[in-house]
Design a protein around this motif. Structure first.
Motif, PDB file in Angstrom:
ATOM      1  N   MET A   1       0.841  -1.196   0.000  1.00  0.00           N
ATOM      2  CA  MET A   1       0.000   0.000   0.000  1.00  0.00           C
ATOM      3  C   MET A   1       0.875   1.244   0.000  1.00  0.00           C
ATOM      4  N   SER A   2       0.546   2.200  -0.867  1.00  0.00           N
ATOM      5  CA  SER A   2       1.265   3.474  -0.906  1.00  0.00           C
ATOM      6  C   SER A   2       0.514   4.502  -0.065  1.00  0.00           C
ATOM      7  N   ALA A   3       1.242   5.176   0.818  1.00  0.00           N
ATOM      8  CA  ALA A   3       0.631   6.203   1.663  1.00  0.00           C
ATOM      9  C   ALA A   3       0.543   7.501   0.872  1.00  0.00           C
ATOM     10  N   ARG A   4      -0.673   7.936   0.571  1.00  0.00           N
ATOM     11  CA  ARG A   4      -0.895   9.171  -0.184  1.00  0.00           C
ATOM     12  C   ARG A   4      -1.112  10.316   0.807  1.00  0.00           C
ATOM     13  N   ILE A   5      -0.171  11.244   0.850  1.00  0.00           N
ATOM     14  CA  ILE A   5      -0.232  12.353   1.804  1.00  0.00           C
ATOM     15  C   ILE A   5      -0.361  13.655   1.035  1.00  0.00           C
ATOM     16  N   GLY A   6      -1.464  14.343   1.249  1.00  0.00           N
ATOM     17  CA  GLY A   6      -1.717  15.606   0.566  1.00  0.00           C
ATOM     18  C   GLY A   6      -1.007  16.762   1.233  1.00  0.00           C
ATOM     19  N   VAL A   7      -0.508  17.684   0.420  1.00  0.00           N
ATOM     20  CA  VAL A   7       0.148  18.896   0.922  1.00  0.00           C
ATOM     21  C   VAL A   7      -0.583  20.083   0.307  1.00  0.00           C
ATOM     22  N   ILE A   8      -1.155  20.934   1.157  1.00  0.00           N
ATOM     23  CA  ILE A   8      -1.985  22.046   0.682  1.00  0.00           C
ATOM     24  C   ILE A   8      -1.121  23.240   0.298  1.00  0.00           C
ATOM     25  N   THR A   9      -1.521  23.915  -0.780  1.00  0.00           N
ATOM     26  CA  THR A   9      -0.918  25.194  -1.157  1.00  0.00           C
ATOM     27  C   THR A   9      -1.988  26.274  -1.091  1.00  0.00           C
ATOM     28  N   PHE A  10      -1.737  27.278  -0.252  1.00  0.00           N
ATOM     29  CA  PHE A  10      -2.560  28.482  -0.191  1.00  0.00           C
ATOM     30  C   PHE A  10      -1.786  29.620  -0.855  1.00  0.00           C
ATOM     31  N   PRO A  11      -2.442  30.703  -1.267  1.00  0.00           N
ATOM     32  CA  PRO A  11      -1.686  31.894  -1.660  1.00  0.00           C
ATOM     33  C   PRO A  11      -0.835  32.364  -0.475  1.00  0.00           C
ATOM     34  N   GLY A  12       0.463  32.436  -0.663  1.00  0.00           N
ATOM     35  CA  GLY A  12       1.363  32.828   0.413  1.00  0.00           C
ATOM     36  C   GLY A  12       2.069  31.673   1.084  1.00  0.00           C
ATOM     37  N   THR A  13       1.680  30.429   0.760  1.00  0.00           N
ATOM     38  CA  THR A  13       2.386  29.270   1.306  1.00  0.00           C
ATOM     39  C   THR A  13       3.837  29.258   0.813  1.00  0.00           C
ATOM     40  N   LEU A  14       4.772  28.947   1.713  1.00  0.00           N
ATOM     41  CA  LEU A  14       6.185  28.943   1.358  1.00  0.00           C
ATOM     42  C   LEU A  14       6.810  27.551   1.361  1.00  0.00           C
ATOM     43  N   ASP A  15       6.269  26.657   2.168  1.00  0.00           N
ATOM     44  CA  ASP A  15       6.991  25.426   2.472  1.00  0.00           C
ATOM     45  C   ASP A  15       6.299  24.163   1.968  1.00  0.00           C
ATOM     46  N   ASP A  16       5.401  24.313   1.005  1.00  0.00           N
ATOM     47  CA  ASP A  16       4.711  23.140   0.475  1.00  0.00           C
ATOM     48  C   ASP A  16       5.658  22.220  -0.276  1.00  0.00           C
ATOM     49  N   VAL A  17       6.587  22.788  -1.041  1.00  0.00           N
ATOM     50  CA  VAL A  17       7.539  21.966  -1.793  1.00  0.00           C
ATOM     51  C   VAL A  17       8.433  21.175  -0.831  1.00  0.00           C
ATOM     52  N   ASP A  18       8.863  21.810   0.234  1.00  0.00           N
ATOM     53  CA  ASP A  18       9.705  21.138   1.229  1.00  0.00           C
ATOM     54  C   ASP A  18       8.928  20.030   1.931  1.00  0.00           C
ATOM     55  N   ALA A  19       7.660  20.287   2.252  1.00  0.00           N
ATOM     56  CA  ALA A  19       6.846  19.273   2.911  1.00  0.00           C
ATOM     57  C   ALA A  19       6.627  18.076   1.995  1.00  0.00           C
ATOM     58  N   ALA A  20       6.380  18.343   0.715  1.00  0.00           N
ATOM     59  CA  ALA A  20       6.204  17.253  -0.250  1.00  0.00           C
ATOM     60  C   ALA A  20       7.478  16.429  -0.372  1.00  0.00           C
ATOM     61  N   ARG A  21       8.620  17.102  -0.370  1.00  0.00           N
ATOM     62  CA  ARG A  21       9.895  16.388  -0.427  1.00  0.00           C
ATOM     63  C   ARG A  21      10.060  15.490   0.795  1.00  0.00           C
ATOM     64  N   ALA A  22       9.684  15.983   1.969  1.00  0.00           N
ATOM     65  CA  ALA A  22       9.791  15.185   3.192  1.00  0.00           C
ATOM     66  C   ALA A  22       8.911  13.942   3.114  1.00  0.00           C
ATOM     67  N   VAL A  23       7.722  14.101   2.545  1.00  0.00           N
ATOM     68  CA  VAL A  23       6.836  12.944   2.362  1.00  0.00           C
ATOM     69  C   VAL A  23       7.514  11.900   1.480  1.00  0.00           C
ATOM     70  N   ARG A  24       8.118  12.340   0.403  1.00  0.00           N
ATOM     71  CA  ARG A  24       8.776  11.407  -0.520  1.00  0.00           C
ATOM     72  C   ARG A  24      10.002  10.756   0.139  1.00  0.00           C
ATOM     73  N   TYR A  25      10.752  11.527   0.940  1.00  0.00           N
ATOM     74  CA  TYR A  25      11.902  10.980   1.657  1.00  0.00           C
ATOM     75  C   TYR A  25      11.464   9.811   2.553  1.00  0.00           C
ATOM     76  N   ALA A  26      10.262   9.929   3.108  1.00  0.00           N
ATOM     77  CA  ALA A  26       9.761   8.906   4.027  1.00  0.00           C
ATOM     78  C   ALA A  26       9.089   7.748   3.294  1.00  0.00           C
ATOM     79  N   GLY A  27       9.065   7.808   1.973  1.00  0.00           N
ATOM     80  CA  GLY A  27       8.486   6.717   1.203  1.00  0.00           C
ATOM     81  C   GLY A  27       7.023   6.877   0.874  1.00  0.00           C
ATOM     82  N   GLY A  28       6.451   8.052   1.159  1.00  0.00           N
ATOM     83  CA  GLY A  28       5.058   8.297   0.828  1.00  0.00           C
ATOM     84  C   GLY A  28       4.904   8.927  -0.543  1.00  0.00           C
TER      85      GLY A  28
END
Length: 225
Positions: A1-28
């Motif tokens: 099973m693949s863990a699908r973890i959503g990362v929200i982007t709002f206008p003004g969000t700065l760290d969504d790309v970093d959070a997505a990278r962290a998810v991928r680092y953990a195998g999600g």
């Protein structure tokens, strides 16, 4: 099973790309979620990342709380979906009523950007099972509205129920009550913290890789579900 973890982007969000990278680092599998979208696209968990959603107008997180995507997040969180709010995301979760208390301007009224030691106080949440109780981790922080405040009755409840997840050690950087850096919901599925674990996933680019444990913990919880 693949863990699908959503990362929200709002206008003004700065760290969504970093959070997505962290998810991928953990195998999600990182899934991008847009603030105006009501569809969570079958994700298994959600990260509400840091930044300055909607420019922090009115106060930090209050406009983002009413974004269409947050209606779905609130419903999913109340049904048991794991949700992590980081910095501005923590502010949004408080505004949304998923976590108690509020974030106000830092003591001293200065923006803080530094590496900060935290103590892991609770390892039974969906985001902290990879840590040992009492472990001290080094995580970057950057905020101006990072002072956690709540009524004394709420603080007593959080402390009595073991719902303080992270606590500042080596000095309180922003005046947060009880040195609180992060808390959890009653069921332990929703966690909010001010420092940025997504910036501490690789010793080459951060002060440590201590933040990666939060993302591994979530992937573990989802794969076992």
């Amino acid at each position: 099973m693949s863990a699908r973890i959503g990362v929200i982007t709002f206008p003004g969000t700065l760290d969504d790309v970093d959070a997505a990278r962290a998810v991928r680092y953990a195998g999600g599998e990182a899934v991008s979620l847009w603030h105006a979208d009501e569809n969570l696209h079958d994700v298994d968990a959600v990260v509400v990342p840091g930044g300055f959603s909607y420019g922090d107008y009115l106060r930090a997180g209050v406009i983002a709380r009413f974004a269409p995507i947050m209606t779905s997040v609130i419903d999913a969180a109340r049904a048991g979906m794991p949700v992590l709010g980081i910095c501005n995301g923590f502010q949004i979760l408080c505004e949304a009523g998923l976590l108690p208390g509020a974030m106000i301007r830092n003591q001293g009224l200065h923006f803080i950007c530094r590496d900060q030691w935290l103590r892991v106080e609770n390892t039974e949440t969906a985001w902290t099972t990879r840590y040992d109780a009492g472990a001290e981790i080094l995580i970057p922080m950057k905020n101006i509205d990072g002072c956690y405040m709540a009524e004394q009755s709420t603080l007593d409840e959080l402390e009595g129920e073991g719902r303080v997840v992270f606590r500042y050690v080596g000095g309180n950087p922003n005046g947060s009550r009880n040195d609180i850096a992060g808390i959890r919901s009653e069921n332990g599925r929703v966690v909010g913290l001010m420092p940025h674990p997504e910036h501490a996933i690789d010793a080459l680019t951060g002060p440590s890789d201590d933040g990666l444990g939060m993302f591994f913990s979530a992937v573990d919880a989802l794969v076992k579900a």
